[in-house]
Every structure is written in structure tokens, then in C-alpha cells.
Design a protein around this motif. Structure first.
Motif, PDB file in Angstrom:
ATOM      1  N   LEU A 136      76.590 152.829  82.644  1.00  0.00           N
ATOM      2  CA  LEU A 136      76.386 151.601  81.879  1.00  0.00           C
ATOM      3  C   LEU A 136      77.681 150.797  81.754  1.00  0.00           C
ATOM      4  N   LEU A 137      78.764 151.507  81.507  1.00  0.00           N
ATOM      5  CA  LEU A 137      80.036 150.832  81.259  1.00  0.00           C
ATOM      6  C   LEU A 137      80.720 150.373  82.536  1.00  0.00           C
ATOM      7  N   GLU A 143      71.933 147.281  81.975  1.00  0.00           N
ATOM      8  CA  GLU A 143      72.055 147.083  80.537  1.00  0.00           C
ATOM      9  C   GLU A 143      71.448 148.212  79.727  1.00  0.00           C
ATOM     10  N   PHE A 144      70.439 148.874  80.264  1.00  0.00           N
ATOM     11  CA  PHE A 144      69.853 149.996  79.538  1.00  0.00           C
ATOM     12  C   PHE A 144      69.161 150.935  80.503  1.00  0.00           C
ATOM     13  N   GLU A 155      73.536 149.608  75.936  1.00  0.00           N
ATOM     14  CA  GLU A 155      74.866 149.095  75.658  1.00  0.00           C
ATOM     15  C   GLU A 155      74.737 147.870  74.763  1.00  0.00           C
ATOM     16  N   LEU A 156      75.448 147.895  73.628  1.00  0.00           N
ATOM     17  CA  LEU A 156      75.406 146.779  72.676  1.00  0.00           C
ATOM     18  C   LEU A 156      76.836 146.343  72.370  1.00  0.00           C
ATOM     19  N   ILE A 205      79.498 149.309  72.711  1.00  0.00           N
ATOM     20  CA  ILE A 205      79.107 150.645  72.271  1.00  0.00           C
ATOM     21  C   ILE A 205      77.817 151.042  72.973  1.00  0.00           C
ATOM     22  N   VAL A 206      77.762 152.290  73.383  1.00  0.00           N
ATOM     23  CA  VAL A 206      76.570 152.811  74.051  1.00  0.00           C
ATOM     24  C   VAL A 206      75.870 153.759  73.088  1.00  0.00           C
TER      25      VAL A 206
END
Length: 223
Positions: A136-137, A143-144, A155-156, A205-206
Motif C-alpha cells: 500500500l505504501l 488504495e485498499f 491507507e488513510l 496510516i494503514v
């Protein structure tokens, strides 16, 4: 009746979902693998991939010696659910002189005991979450990830609602039933997240948890 080679690269004890996937992956990579389980149906399924799969109803030291599992270079003990069986089997395999023993653990406490007796530990769900977090990073387009119909990893971006708060005081776990599995700040990624870590606005943040709870938390961040 067991009929193994004098030396085998890998042994796997327990073929639940994790053990089966592990065995299949190693076999398809061309490795020599012996698999043991008490469930005849599971053994029949894995025999589609290897002849070295055996039904073992008792995992005491004598029976394990009969299988020749002590001749494996590495043995995986994939019995996460039955903690007592997991620990005793791991101890037996270590005492049989296997050079490398890797045990599956479902809880931190179980992992501590297994590590204490000399095994390497894997936490399949946690390890998978960390691998997904890294994806994700490192991939902006992703995105998800949906683990099933209800559980997501997303991921937000942190907002001023949680700026300056520790992860613990942000109540992400207590109020939203979510776990943070990774944080990225200034192109640095942290995957071992301390509860006292102070969050900042614009941190990535995940989180892992139920889809509905992630939506509630996302709404909270935007207000």
C-alpha cells in the motif's frame, strides 16, 4: 508405513490453511517436502502434490521419529490453534536435533513460549498484514485491499483531528475497533507501531478492520 528419503529439505506438521499453502508453494518450487497431519482428508488433498504426505494420529517423539521428520533440514510446526499440541510438538522436533524449527503462533503469548524453547516464530495474519501494508505504501495506485467481504486494509491520511495525539490516546482501537499496522511520514515507513507514537497531520496510516469501522473513522477524520 512411512517411506522417506534419508534427507528431506522441508517438513511440515499440520496442514490447515497456512500449512497447506506453505506445502503447495514449496513443492511447486521443486523442493522436497514431507507433510504430516492427523486428518486423512487433508492428507489426501495434499497428496495431489506430493507422495510424502502421511496421516499421523499421535505427535509424540516416538511416532515423529518413525516418520523420519528428524532428517529434514527445516521443519514447520503449523499447529496454531491447539496451543498445548503446538508447544509439545515443537519441543519434540527441537529435541530430535532438527537444525531449524519454525512454528506458527496465533498469539503473542504463544509465540513467546515457542521462542523460549528454541523455535523461530511466524504470525501468519500479522506478517501478511505487514506485507500488504508495504504494498500500500509503495504503490500509490493501490488504495485498499479487501481480505474478505467485511475485513479491509486501507491507507488513510491523518488530519488535525488526531494531530499531536498518541496512537493510544487517539482511541482508534477502542472507539473504532481498528488496528494501525503501518505509518508513513516524510517518506519513512514504520511497521512496528508503538502505542505511544505521536501522530501528525498528513501522516499516511494503514489500518486493518471491518469496512464499516474504517468508514466511521474516515468520517471522523474529515469532520
Amino acid at each position: 508405513m512411512f517411506n522417506l528419503k534419508p534427507a528431506v529439505e522441508f517438513g511440515i506438521i499440520g496442514i490447515g490453511r497456512f500449512g497447506f499453502a506453505l506445502a503447495k508453494t514449496l513443492i511447486e518450487a521443486g523442493k522436497d517436502v514431507v507433510v504430516l497431519d492427523s486428518d486423512e482428508n487433508k492428507v489426501k488433498q495434499i497428496r495431489s502434490y506430493t507422495d510424502n504426505a502421511f496421516v499421523v494420529n499421535n505427535l509424540n517423539k516416538e511416532t515423529l521419529l518413525e516418520t523420519g521428520i528428524q532428517n529434514c533440514g527445516t521443519v514447520f510446526v503449523c499447529i496454531g490453534e491447539k496451543i498445548d499440541v503446538s508447544i509439545l510438538t515443537t519441543l519434540n522436533v527441537i529435541n530430535m536435533g532438527v537444525k531449524r524449527v519454525i512454528a506458527k503462533a496465533n498469539t503473542y503469548e504463544q509465540g513467546c513460549v515457542l521462542k523460549k524453547i528454541g523455535a523461530e516464530i511466524v504470525y501468519p495474519e500479522n506478517d501478511m498484514a505487514i506485507r500488504i501494508a508495504n504494498r500500500l505504501l509503495n504503490e500509490e495506485a493501490l488504495e485498499f485491499i479487501e481480505l474478505n467481504n467485511d475485513i479491509h486494509i486501507e491507507e488513510l491520511r491523518a488530519t488535525n483531528r488526531i494531530d499531536g495525539k498518541s496512537i493510544l490516546k487517539s482511541k482508534i482501537r477502542n472507539e473504532f475497533n481498528l488496528n494501525i499496522i503501518a505509518v508513513e511520514r516524510d517518506e519513512e515507513t514504520m511497521i512496528e507501531v508503538d502505542p505511544e507514537y505521536i501522530l501528525r497531520e498528513n501522516d499516511l496510516i494503514v489500518v486493518i478492520g471491518k469496512k464499516a469501522n474504517i468508514r466511521r473513522f474516515e468520517e471522523y477524520l474529515s469532520n
